[in-house]
Design a protein around this motif. Structure first.
Motif, PDB file in Angstrom:
ATOM      1  N   ALA A  82     -98.388  57.389  41.119  1.00 20.34           N
ATOM      2  CA  ALA A  82     -97.298  56.427  40.949  1.00 20.34           C
ATOM      3  C   ALA A  82     -96.351  56.876  39.842  1.00 20.34           C
ATOM      4  O   ALA A  82     -95.123  56.760  39.956  1.00 20.34           O
ATOM      5  N   ALA A  83     -96.919  57.412  38.753  1.00 17.06           N
ATOM      6  CA  ALA A  83     -96.086  57.929  37.662  1.00 17.06           C
ATOM      7  C   ALA A  83     -95.221  59.084  38.148  1.00 17.06           C
ATOM      8  O   ALA A  83     -94.042  59.192  37.781  1.00 17.06           O
ATOM      9  N   PRO A 114     -87.365  51.742  25.174  1.00 17.43           N
ATOM     10  CA  PRO A 114     -88.191  50.818  24.382  1.00 17.43           C
ATOM     11  C   PRO A 114     -87.995  49.358  24.770  1.00 17.43           C
ATOM     12  O   PRO A 114     -88.934  48.560  24.725  1.00 17.43           O
ATOM     13  N   ILE A 115     -86.779  49.005  25.171  1.00 18.75           N
ATOM     14  CA  ILE A 115     -86.516  47.634  25.618  1.00 18.75           C
ATOM     15  C   ILE A 115     -87.330  47.324  26.861  1.00 18.75           C
ATOM     16  O   ILE A 115     -88.025  46.301  26.941  1.00 18.75           O
ATOM     17  N   LEU A 120     -91.824  45.221  30.173  1.00 19.05           N
ATOM     18  CA  LEU A 120     -92.896  45.534  31.115  1.00 19.05           C
ATOM     19  C   LEU A 120     -94.266  45.222  30.525  1.00 19.05           C
ATOM     20  O   LEU A 120     -95.171  44.754  31.238  1.00 19.05           O
ATOM     21  N   SER A 121     -94.430  45.470  29.231  1.00 19.60           N
ATOM     22  CA  SER A 121     -95.699  45.160  28.578  1.00 19.60           C
ATOM     23  C   SER A 121     -95.952  43.657  28.587  1.00 19.60           C
ATOM     24  O   SER A 121     -97.096  43.202  28.705  1.00 19.60           O
ATOM     25  N   TRP A 122     -94.894  42.861  28.481  1.00 15.93           N
ATOM     26  CA  TRP A 122     -95.009  41.408  28.548  1.00 15.93           C
ATOM     27  C   TRP A 122     -95.439  40.985  29.949  1.00 15.93           C
ATOM     28  O   TRP A 122     -96.380  40.209  30.131  1.00 15.93           O
ATOM     29  N   TRP A 123     -94.751  41.526  30.956  1.00 17.35           N
ATOM     30  CA  TRP A 123     -95.040  41.145  32.347  1.00 17.35           C
ATOM     31  C   TRP A 123     -96.373  41.702  32.826  1.00 17.35           C
ATOM     32  O   TRP A 123     -97.151  41.008  33.488  1.00 17.35           O
ATOM     33  N   TRP A 124     -96.662  42.946  32.493  1.00 15.39           N
ATOM     34  CA  TRP A 124     -97.823  43.653  33.033  1.00 15.39           C
ATOM     35  C   TRP A 124     -99.076  43.418  32.176  1.00 15.39           C
ATOM     36  O   TRP A 124    -100.152  43.106  32.688  1.00 15.39           O
ATOM     37  N   VAL A 176     -88.119  55.658  33.901  1.00 17.80           N
ATOM     38  CA  VAL A 176     -88.919  56.424  32.948  1.00 17.80           C
ATOM     39  C   VAL A 176     -89.841  55.503  32.148  1.00 17.80           C
ATOM     40  O   VAL A 176     -90.916  55.921  31.709  1.00 17.80           O
ATOM     41  N   SER A 177     -89.460  54.245  31.995  1.00 19.09           N
ATOM     42  CA  SER A 177     -90.345  53.284  31.331  1.00 19.09           C
ATOM     43  C   SER A 177     -91.610  53.061  32.159  1.00 19.09           C
ATOM     44  O   SER A 177     -92.727  53.040  31.617  1.00 19.09           O
ATOM     45  N   LEU A 178     -91.431  52.897  33.460  1.00 15.24           N
ATOM     46  CA  LEU A 178     -92.589  52.774  34.344  1.00 15.24           C
ATOM     47  C   LEU A 178     -93.434  54.041  34.317  1.00 15.24           C
ATOM     48  O   LEU A 178     -94.673  53.987  34.275  1.00 15.24           O
ATOM     49  N   TYR A 179     -92.769  55.174  34.333  1.00 20.39           N
ATOM     50  CA  TYR A 179     -93.450  56.474  34.297  1.00 20.39           C
ATOM     51  C   TYR A 179     -94.338  56.604  33.061  1.00 20.39           C
ATOM     52  O   TYR A 179     -95.496  57.030  33.149  1.00 20.39           O
TER      53      TYR A 179
END
Length: 309
Positions: A82-83, A114-115, A120-124, A176-179
């Motif tokens: 996925a990455a 970073p944003i 994503l860290s909040w949601w995931w 790239v954040s997801l990656y």
């Protein structure tokens, strides 16, 4: 993830510095290759993206033998694949953005990750951003709008469609954040860094290889200098730059890694000024300062930014 011995701070700092220097050269290699080929547009951008990952994957080919013999959770491979898909799409849209907007605008917008990592860290992961992080996000987004507005009046032979270029760079930042987060998960599931980048980079190459022909571009017939620049992107930007960040993100907080990436626009813009005499407009510089300040505020506001894994 297996417990790793905490690396010394100087080692982490050195590798992150090396990674920043390496990825700062990407936009320069892309611009040089475009000038040498005397071709631009989506097809050529996809040729650069696909060639970059294909060369990196070929260099890592011997790692597959060790990878097959390494017992790892199956989910680690899923995260790595996925990455790789996110990496392929990120590189494709970001390199394409350089055909339409300035180096300063593109690299600044693409390093807003970073944003998106915080969101994503909040949601995931359920890590709700602090009030200071939220303020930083608002400031950074304001800076991004200033960049887009300031760049919209810069219709030179390089900046041909700034709104499109800036939008593509922003999408590249999301990808790239997801990656980065998926790569962190793959390493936490047991994949060593060499094994992880082998799977991710190979996946990205396989995704990208058919795309240039769909947009009217092939892999042959370009001047020799173009292939030299492509090789530079593969070695310097991909194998050194991306691998440095992938190594670091498995050992320290993702927000600290993305904070280091914020120095890319500075390095890339400096190289763009030295090599191409490309001086960003006042509004672009002003927006970039606001954006970087906002992103730094968002990172500082993340209470887990100093957490070591």
């Amino acid at each position: 993830m297996s417990q790793r011995e905490k690396p010394p701070q100087w080692q982490i700092g050195l590798i992150l510095t090396l990674g920043v220097a390496a990825i700062s050269s990407t936009a320069i290699f892309v611009r040089l290759a475009t000038a040498a080929a005397e071709v631009s547009g989506v097809g050529f951008s996809l040729f650069l993206a696909a060639s970059r990952l294909a060369i990196a994957a070929l260099i890592l080919l011997p790692t597959w033998r060790k990878l097959i013999k390494t017992p790892v959770q199956r989910s680690a491979y899923y995260y790595a694949i996925a990455a790789g898909i996110c990496l392929a799409l990120h590189i494709a849209v970001w390199i394409t953005s350089l055909s339409f907007t300035s180096i300063a605008a593109s690299t600044t917008l693409v390093t807003t990750n970073p944003i998106w990592v915080a969101l994503l860290s909040w949601w995931w992961l359920g890590e709700k951003p602090t009030r200071l992080t939220t303020i930083g996000i608002i400031i950074a987004l304001s800076g991004g709008m200033a960049i887009a507005w300031g760049d919209s009046g810069n219709l030179s032979h390089v900046v041909t469609n700034p709104i499109l270029g800036d939008t593509l760079a922003l999408i590249g930042s999301w990808l790239v954040s997801l990656y980065l987060l998926l790569g962190r998960q793959a390493q936490q599931k047991g994949l060593a860094i060499a094994n992880y980048i082998t799977v991710a980079y190979t996946t990205a190459a396989l995704v990208l290889l058919p795309l240039p022909s769909l947009f009217g571009s092939g892999y042959l017939g370009y001047p020799k200098l173009v292939y030299l620049y492509v090789f530079g992107i593969a070695i310097v930007s991909q194998l050194i730059g991306h691998t440095s960040f992938n190594w670091a993100i498995g050992r320290i907080s993702p927000t600290l890694v993305t904070l280091a990436i914020l120095f890319e626009p500075i390095g890339a813009s400096l190289l763009g000024w030295l090599i191409f005499s490309e001086i960003p407009g006042k509004f672009v510089l002003f927006g970039a300062i606001i954006l970087l300040f906002g992103v730094a505020t968002a990172v500082i506001g993340n209470r887990k930014s100093t957490e070591i894994y």
